[in-house]
Scaffold this active site. Structure first.
Site, mmCIF file in Angstrom:
data_model
loop_
_atom_site.group_PDB
_atom_site.id
_atom_site.type_symbol
_atom_site.label_atom_id
_atom_site.label_comp_id
_atom_site.label_asym_id
_atom_site.label_seq_id
_atom_site.Cartn_x
_atom_site.Cartn_y
_atom_site.Cartn_z
ATOM 1 N N ASN A 131 0.916 -1.143 0.110
ATOM 2 C CA ASN A 131 -0.136 0.123 0.065
ATOM 3 C C ASN A 131 0.829 1.248 -0.064
ATOM 4 O OD1 ASN A 131 -2.120 1.669 0.130
ATOM 5 N ND2 ASN A 131 -2.704 1.347 2.389
ATOM 6 N N THR A 132 0.479 2.179 -0.841
ATOM 7 C CA THR A 132 1.247 3.456 -0.651
ATOM 8 C C THR A 132 0.351 4.553 0.138
ATOM 9 O OG1 THR A 132 2.141 5.436 -1.805
ATOM 10 C CG2 THR A 132 0.206 4.005 -2.883
ATOM 11 N N HIS A 133 1.226 5.227 1.223
ATOM 12 C CA HIS A 133 0.514 5.999 2.238
ATOM 13 C C HIS A 133 1.321 7.433 1.725
ATOM 14 C CE1 HIS A 133 -1.298 7.580 5.710
ATOM 15 N NE2 HIS A 133 -0.054 7.690 6.303
ATOM 16 N N ASP A 187 -0.492 -5.051 6.233
ATOM 17 C CA ASP A 187 -0.673 -6.124 7.705
ATOM 18 C C ASP A 187 -1.880 -5.635 8.273
ATOM 19 O OD1 ASP A 187 -0.001 -3.851 9.194
ATOM 20 O OD2 ASP A 187 1.694 -4.466 9.947
ATOM 21 N N GLY A 234 -2.733 -3.775 10.811
ATOM 22 C CA GLY A 234 -2.883 -2.369 11.381
ATOM 23 C C GLY A 234 -3.068 -1.393 10.138
ATOM 24 N N ASP A 253 -1.788 1.261 8.303
ATOM 25 C CA ASP A 253 -0.462 1.875 7.714
ATOM 26 C C ASP A 253 0.787 1.764 8.809
ATOM 27 O OD1 ASP A 253 -1.924 3.163 5.714
ATOM 28 O OD2 ASP A 253 -2.246 4.765 7.082
HETATM 29 C C1 GRF Z 1 -2.421 9.007 -2.686
HETATM 30 O O1 GRF Z 1 -1.475 10.082 -2.048
HETATM 31 C C2 GRF Z 1 -2.468 7.807 -1.871
HETATM 32 O O2 GRF Z 1 -1.240 7.551 -1.026
HETATM 33 C C3 GRF Z 1 -3.608 8.426 -0.994
HETATM 34 O O3 GRF Z 1 -4.499 8.941 -1.943
HETATM 35 C C4 GRF Z 1 -3.894 9.234 -3.011
HETATM 36 C C5 GRF Z 1 -4.542 8.490 -4.310
HETATM 37 O O4 GRF Z 1 -4.177 9.328 -5.371
HETATM 38 N N1 GRF Z 1 -4.333 7.351 -0.118
HETATM 39 P P1 GRF Z 1 -4.560 8.489 -6.808
HETATM 40 O O5 GRF Z 1 -5.747 7.931 -6.741
HETATM 41 O O6 GRF Z 1 -3.465 7.428 -7.150
HETATM 42 O O7 GRF Z 1 -4.291 9.731 -7.648
#
Ligand code: GRF
Length: 205
Positions: free
Chosen positions: A111-113, A145, A147, A149
């Site tokens: 996941n990217t946060h 996981d 939790g 983030d």
């Molecule tokens: C990203 O910054 C992501 O980390 C967050 O929401 C944004 C999504 O951007 N949860 P996109 O839909 O990929 O443009």
């Protein structure tokens, strides 16, 4: 990871600019990955349209269409697993996955946060960083996981917070760095593989 292009399933909830960055990167065979499906938890989002324009199959699973959150979670796991992914990328997917999902796809979902973990977890990373007054923030790619983030960190990228930033300008600056980090790191995971040693993620075999 196989020698054939790694199979990516990407889950989105919104604009899908991170998805688009991956779709663009996958145009190059040397990138070593292909997006085989895109899923969403809601209809009509631009992320789904981006997938359709790229000719990638899509699916939508709305929590409201299931009797319980657990049923939704099981259905999500099954639908994602149908596509036999090497890696699942949650790219702006605004739902937490649950135990059923993790029992099937844990360890191969990232996941990217939009914050530097472990600071500012949750839905409002850019706002919380701005309100706290930090001078740098950024984005974190982690192995999902149970939790919020909290998973093992695969990569992080740092951006400055400017004096005149709003939540929108700060999040936009984060997203530029976030997309670059995502493309670079997912490509390396696809080509080189990765392993977990405790909380430390090692790229390579
Ligand atoms: C990203 O910054 C992501 O980390 C967050 O929401 C944004 C999504 O951007 N949860 P996109 O839909 O990929 O443009």
């Amino acid at each position: 990871m196989p020698a054939a292009p790694a199979r990516l399933v990407v889950l989105v909830s919104g604009a899908g600019t991170n998805l688009q960055a991956l779709l663009d990167a996958c145009q190059d065979p040397a990138y070593g990955a292909q997006v085989v499906a895109v899923g969403a938890d809601r209809d009509g989002v631009e992320g789904l349209a981006r997938a359709e324009r790229a000719g990638v199959p899509t699916f939508v699973l709305r929590v409201a269409d299931f009797a319980t959150r657990e049923e939704w979670d099981r259905a999500l796991a099954a639908r994602v697993a149908d596509h036999d992914p090497d890696l699942v990328v949650l790219a702006g997917f605004m739902k937490l996955v649950g135990p059923a999902y993790l029992s099937v796809l844990g360890g191969r979902t990232v996941n990217t946060h939009p914050a530097l973990s472990p600071s500012f977890p949750g839905m409002q990373g850019p706002r919380d960083a701005l309100d706290y007054g930090v001078k740098v923030t950024g984005a974190t790619l982690f192995v999902v996981d149970a939790g919020v983030d909290t998973g093992a960190i695969v990569a992080q990228t740092v951006v400055p917070v400017e004096d005149d930033d709003t939540v929108a300008t700060l999040h936009e600056r984060i997203k530029v760095a976030e997309r670059a980090m995502l493309v670079t790191t997912v490509g390396r995971m696809a080509r080189e593989g990765f392993r977990l040693e405790g909380r430390r993620v090692r790229l390579g075999r």
